[in-house]
Scaffold this active site. Sequence first.
Site, PDB file in Angstrom:
ATOM      1  N   ARG A 121       0.815  -1.237   0.000  1.00 37.23           N
ATOM      2  CA  ARG A 121       0.000   0.000   0.000  1.00 37.23           C
ATOM      3  C   ARG A 121       0.839   1.273   0.000  1.00 37.23           C
ATOM      4  O   ARG A 121       0.395   2.332   0.433  1.00 37.23           O
ATOM      5  CB  ARG A 121      -0.963   0.030   1.196  1.00 37.23           C
ATOM      6  CG  ARG A 121      -1.966  -1.076   1.170  1.00 37.23           C
ATOM      7  CD  ARG A 121      -3.214  -0.712   1.941  1.00 37.23           C
ATOM      8  NE  ARG A 121      -4.179  -1.777   1.855  1.00 37.23           N
ATOM      9  CZ  ARG A 121      -4.212  -2.793   2.704  1.00 37.23           C
ATOM     10  NH1 ARG A 121      -3.374  -2.851   3.708  1.00 37.23           N
ATOM     11  NH2 ARG A 121      -5.116  -3.734   2.556  1.00 37.23           N
ATOM     12  N   LYS A 143       3.921  11.788 -10.806  1.00 37.90           N
ATOM     13  CA  LYS A 143       3.036  10.987 -11.673  1.00 37.90           C
ATOM     14  C   LYS A 143       3.747   9.680 -11.978  1.00 37.90           C
ATOM     15  O   LYS A 143       4.846   9.683 -12.548  1.00 37.90           O
ATOM     16  CB  LYS A 143       2.759  11.712 -12.985  1.00 37.90           C
ATOM     17  CG  LYS A 143       1.666  12.734 -12.907  1.00 37.90           C
ATOM     18  CD  LYS A 143       1.326  13.201 -14.310  1.00 37.90           C
ATOM     19  CE  LYS A 143       0.316  14.317 -14.287  1.00 37.90           C
ATOM     20  NZ  LYS A 143       0.071  14.844 -15.643  1.00 37.90           N
ATOM     21  N   GLU A 185      11.080  18.242 -24.203  1.00 37.17           N
ATOM     22  CA  GLU A 185      10.440  18.697 -22.955  1.00 37.17           C
ATOM     23  C   GLU A 185      11.075  20.018 -22.502  1.00 37.17           C
ATOM     24  O   GLU A 185      10.400  20.888 -21.951  1.00 37.17           O
ATOM     25  CB  GLU A 185      10.572  17.640 -21.836  1.00 37.17           C
ATOM     26  CG  GLU A 185       9.917  16.290 -22.127  1.00 37.17           C
ATOM     27  CD  GLU A 185       8.392  16.248 -21.960  1.00 37.17           C
ATOM     28  OE1 GLU A 185       7.764  17.309 -21.755  1.00 37.17           O
ATOM     29  OE2 GLU A 185       7.830  15.139 -22.060  1.00 37.17           O
ATOM     30  N   GLU A 237      -3.175  17.931 -10.671  1.00 39.21           N
ATOM     31  CA  GLU A 237      -3.689  18.372 -11.964  1.00 39.21           C
ATOM     32  C   GLU A 237      -5.181  18.692 -11.935  1.00 39.21           C
ATOM     33  O   GLU A 237      -5.937  18.305 -12.817  1.00 39.21           O
ATOM     34  CB  GLU A 237      -3.380  17.324 -13.051  1.00 39.21           C
ATOM     35  CG  GLU A 237      -3.348  17.954 -14.439  1.00 39.21           C
ATOM     36  CD  GLU A 237      -2.790  17.023 -15.497  1.00 39.21           C
ATOM     37  OE1 GLU A 237      -1.685  16.525 -15.319  1.00 39.21           O
ATOM     38  OE2 GLU A 237      -3.496  16.827 -16.510  1.00 39.21           O
ATOM     39  N   HIS A 265       9.032   9.133 -27.036  1.00 39.94           N
ATOM     40  CA  HIS A 265       8.069  10.072 -26.445  1.00 39.94           C
ATOM     41  C   HIS A 265       8.412  11.525 -26.838  1.00 39.94           C
ATOM     42  O   HIS A 265       7.542  12.281 -27.281  1.00 39.94           O
ATOM     43  CB  HIS A 265       8.071   9.904 -24.916  1.00 39.94           C
ATOM     44  CG  HIS A 265       7.202  10.884 -24.199  1.00 39.94           C
ATOM     45  ND1 HIS A 265       5.828  10.811 -24.231  1.00 39.94           N
ATOM     46  CD2 HIS A 265       7.518  11.978 -23.455  1.00 39.94           C
ATOM     47  CE1 HIS A 265       5.329  11.821 -23.516  1.00 39.94           C
ATOM     48  NE2 HIS A 265       6.332  12.537 -23.036  1.00 39.94           N
TER      49      HIS A 265
HETATM   50  P1  NAD Z   1      13.494   5.621 -21.361  1.00 38.33           P
HETATM   51  O1  NAD Z   1      13.308   5.493 -19.917  1.00 38.33           O
HETATM   52  O2  NAD Z   1      12.981   4.557 -22.237  1.00 38.33           O
HETATM   53  O3  NAD Z   1      15.031   5.846 -21.650  1.00 38.33           O
HETATM   54  C1  NAD Z   1      15.468   5.986 -22.972  1.00 38.33           C
HETATM   55  C2  NAD Z   1      16.536   4.969 -23.353  1.00 38.33           C
HETATM   56  O4  NAD Z   1      17.781   5.397 -22.842  1.00 38.33           O
HETATM   57  C3  NAD Z   1      16.315   3.576 -22.824  1.00 38.33           C
HETATM   58  O5  NAD Z   1      16.728   2.646 -23.797  1.00 38.33           O
HETATM   59  C4  NAD Z   1      17.241   3.501 -21.613  1.00 38.33           C
HETATM   60  O6  NAD Z   1      17.654   2.204 -21.349  1.00 38.33           O
HETATM   61  C5  NAD Z   1      18.375   4.359 -22.071  1.00 38.33           C
HETATM   62  N1  NAD Z   1      19.131   5.056 -21.036  1.00 38.33           N
HETATM   63  C6  NAD Z   1      18.645   5.654 -19.933  1.00 38.33           C
HETATM   64  N2  NAD Z   1      19.617   6.327 -19.323  1.00 38.33           N
HETATM   65  C7  NAD Z   1      20.745   6.144 -20.040  1.00 38.33           C
HETATM   66  C8  NAD Z   1      22.068   6.629 -19.919  1.00 38.33           C
HETATM   67  N3  NAD Z   1      22.425   7.480 -18.965  1.00 38.33           N
HETATM   68  N4  NAD Z   1      22.990   6.207 -20.827  1.00 38.33           N
HETATM   69  C9  NAD Z   1      22.623   5.377 -21.848  1.00 38.33           C
HETATM   70  N5  NAD Z   1      21.379   4.927 -22.031  1.00 38.33           N
HETATM   71  C10 NAD Z   1      20.450   5.317 -21.138  1.00 38.33           C
HETATM   72  O7  NAD Z   1      12.823   6.975 -21.926  1.00 38.33           O
HETATM   73  P2  NAD Z   1      12.718   8.470 -21.384  1.00 38.33           P
HETATM   74  O8  NAD Z   1      12.691   9.311 -22.579  1.00 38.33           O
HETATM   75  O9  NAD Z   1      13.677   8.768 -20.305  1.00 38.33           O
HETATM   76  O10 NAD Z   1      11.271   8.496 -20.696  1.00 38.33           O
HETATM   77  C11 NAD Z   1      10.114   8.309 -21.459  1.00 38.33           C
HETATM   78  C12 NAD Z   1       9.004   7.875 -20.539  1.00 38.33           C
HETATM   79  O11 NAD Z   1       8.767   8.895 -19.565  1.00 38.33           O
HETATM   80  C13 NAD Z   1       7.697   7.645 -21.238  1.00 38.33           C
HETATM   81  O12 NAD Z   1       7.136   6.445 -20.791  1.00 38.33           O
HETATM   82  C14 NAD Z   1       6.837   8.816 -20.794  1.00 38.33           C
HETATM   83  O13 NAD Z   1       5.470   8.509 -20.772  1.00 38.33           O
HETATM   84  C15 NAD Z   1       7.359   9.066 -19.429  1.00 38.33           C
HETATM   85  N6  NAD Z   1       7.110  10.415 -18.913  1.00 38.33           N
HETATM   86  C16 NAD Z   1       6.587  10.523 -17.673  1.00 38.33           C
HETATM   87  C17 NAD Z   1       6.370  11.765 -17.138  1.00 38.33           C
HETATM   88  C18 NAD Z   1       5.871  11.896 -15.728  1.00 38.33           C
HETATM   89  O14 NAD Z   1       5.547  13.005 -15.303  1.00 38.33           O
HETATM   90  N7  NAD Z   1       5.798  10.820 -14.978  1.00 38.33           N
HETATM   91  C19 NAD Z   1       6.688  12.926 -17.871  1.00 38.33           C
HETATM   92  C20 NAD Z   1       7.231  12.770 -19.145  1.00 38.33           C
HETATM   93  C21 NAD Z   1       7.443  11.499 -19.671  1.00 38.33           C
HETATM   94  N1  GLY Z   2       4.593  15.551 -17.560  1.00 35.55           N
HETATM   95  C1  GLY Z   2       3.326  16.060 -17.147  1.00 35.55           C
HETATM   96  C2  GLY Z   2       3.188  16.233 -15.677  1.00 35.55           C
HETATM   97  O1  GLY Z   2       4.050  15.867 -14.918  1.00 35.55           O
HETATM   98  O2  GLY Z   2       2.187  16.715 -15.221  1.00 35.55           O
END
Ligand code: NAD
Ligand code: GLY
Length: 369
Positions: A121, A143, A185, A237, A265
């Site tokens: 939980r 989030k 972003e 939000e 993304h």
């Molecule tokens: P990801 O986590 O898939 O990382 C991208 C790639 O880079 C992966 O293959 C990973 O293994 C690799 N990687 C990570 N760090 C590395 C490093 N230092 N050196 C080499 N390789 C590395 O993608 P991302 O772009 O970081 O995140 C995208 C995700 O984030 C999506 O699922 C999106 O929906 C989510 N997101 C969430 C929020 C939120 O507020 N929670 C906001 C924006 C995006």
């Molecule tokens: N990335 C959108 C949020 O955190 O609200």
Amino acid sequence: MRRVNVPLAGRSYSIYAGQGLLARLGEHCRRLRLGERCAVLTDRNVEPLYAGRALDALRAAGFDPLLVTVPAGEGAKHLKVVAQCYDQLAAHRLERRSFVVALGGGVVGDLAGFVAATFLRGIDFVQVPTTLLAQVDSSVGGKVGVNLRAGKNLVGAFHQPRVVLCDLDTLASLPDREYRAGLAEVIKYGIIRDARLFGLLERRMPGLLRREPALLSDVVVRCCRIKADVVGADETEGGVRAILNFGHTLGHALEAVSRYGRYLHGEAISIGQVLAARLSSENLGLPHREASRIVRLFEAAGLPVEVRLNRSQRRALVDAMRHDKKVSGGVVKFVLAPRLGEARYGIALATEQVERAIAEAGKVASWRR
Ligand code: NAD
Ligand code: GLY
């Protein structure tokens, strides 16, 4: 090392940005008086690069960490993977005072945060983001969640981390394409909140693409300040936090219809933000000159700005938008910008207008100048 506070009363926390922070992970967890047993959740790409350092730092500070490694990529944000993580945490006998460290990009952060939000939980978690996107956005704000076949992030929670450690050294190993995706972003913050940041990005994009350390540190901290400010004003939000979704309605839909395979993304929301700029000009009077600057900045960052779709693909896209979490009463709501540095949320647009804009999204080059 620089610090940004996320002001959330009893759940406030710090974001630290600087070099060598991974080695200080144990020290930070100790200061927060987290329980001894913990799990470092990471993915297969990040594990060989940074997990050893994270585990050493935790052990040196007296913690007993378990390493949990999931496949890399969006596919890991799946309930099946969540269940596999629960099993490993249970086998390592994590308890209520235990915590999870999310070591990786946004995928690992969202997944690990969701696991932490729901295991027993809810247990504590710490974010150690290793992608630019995760450092400026996903690791901050609480989030967390996973995807369903019907859409992105459809199962989730708000669960704030206890601390965020942005070790800028980890960005050195990030592949170029992933780094540029993070810039989508970064540019978003300039459009929705900070016209001066937008101007800095226009002037210094070549240096930023070279990952100049001082510039990168400055940009990460400025973005984190904006995110902390918005989240501090509206954690769940109910209102203004929606501005962070600029370009995301179309972006998420593009990711979903391409089955999370074609676009990263950041690439999908780059196209989404260009479309949102166009809709902003049509509906809120965003000056054409500013819309053109937006397109040019995404191009300078090496991000896609156009998408060419046939009629049935456009239909699928609009359908996917209707599954977005931001839909209310069946109406898709948009975030639009009346000028650079300002955004408005909750703007309902007619489906026909959105469809037409998508149809013209393959001809962005013609309105770039
Ligand atoms: P990801 O986590 O898939 O990382 C991208 C790639 O880079 C992966 O293959 C990973 O293994 C690799 N990687 C990570 N760090 C590395 C490093 N230092 N050196 C080499 N390789 C590395 O993608 P991302 O772009 O970081 O995140 C995208 C995700 O984030 C999506 O699922 C999106 O929906 C989510 N997101 C969430 C929020 C939120 O507020 N929670 C906001 C924006 C995006
Ligand atoms: N990335 C959108 C949020 O955190 O609200």
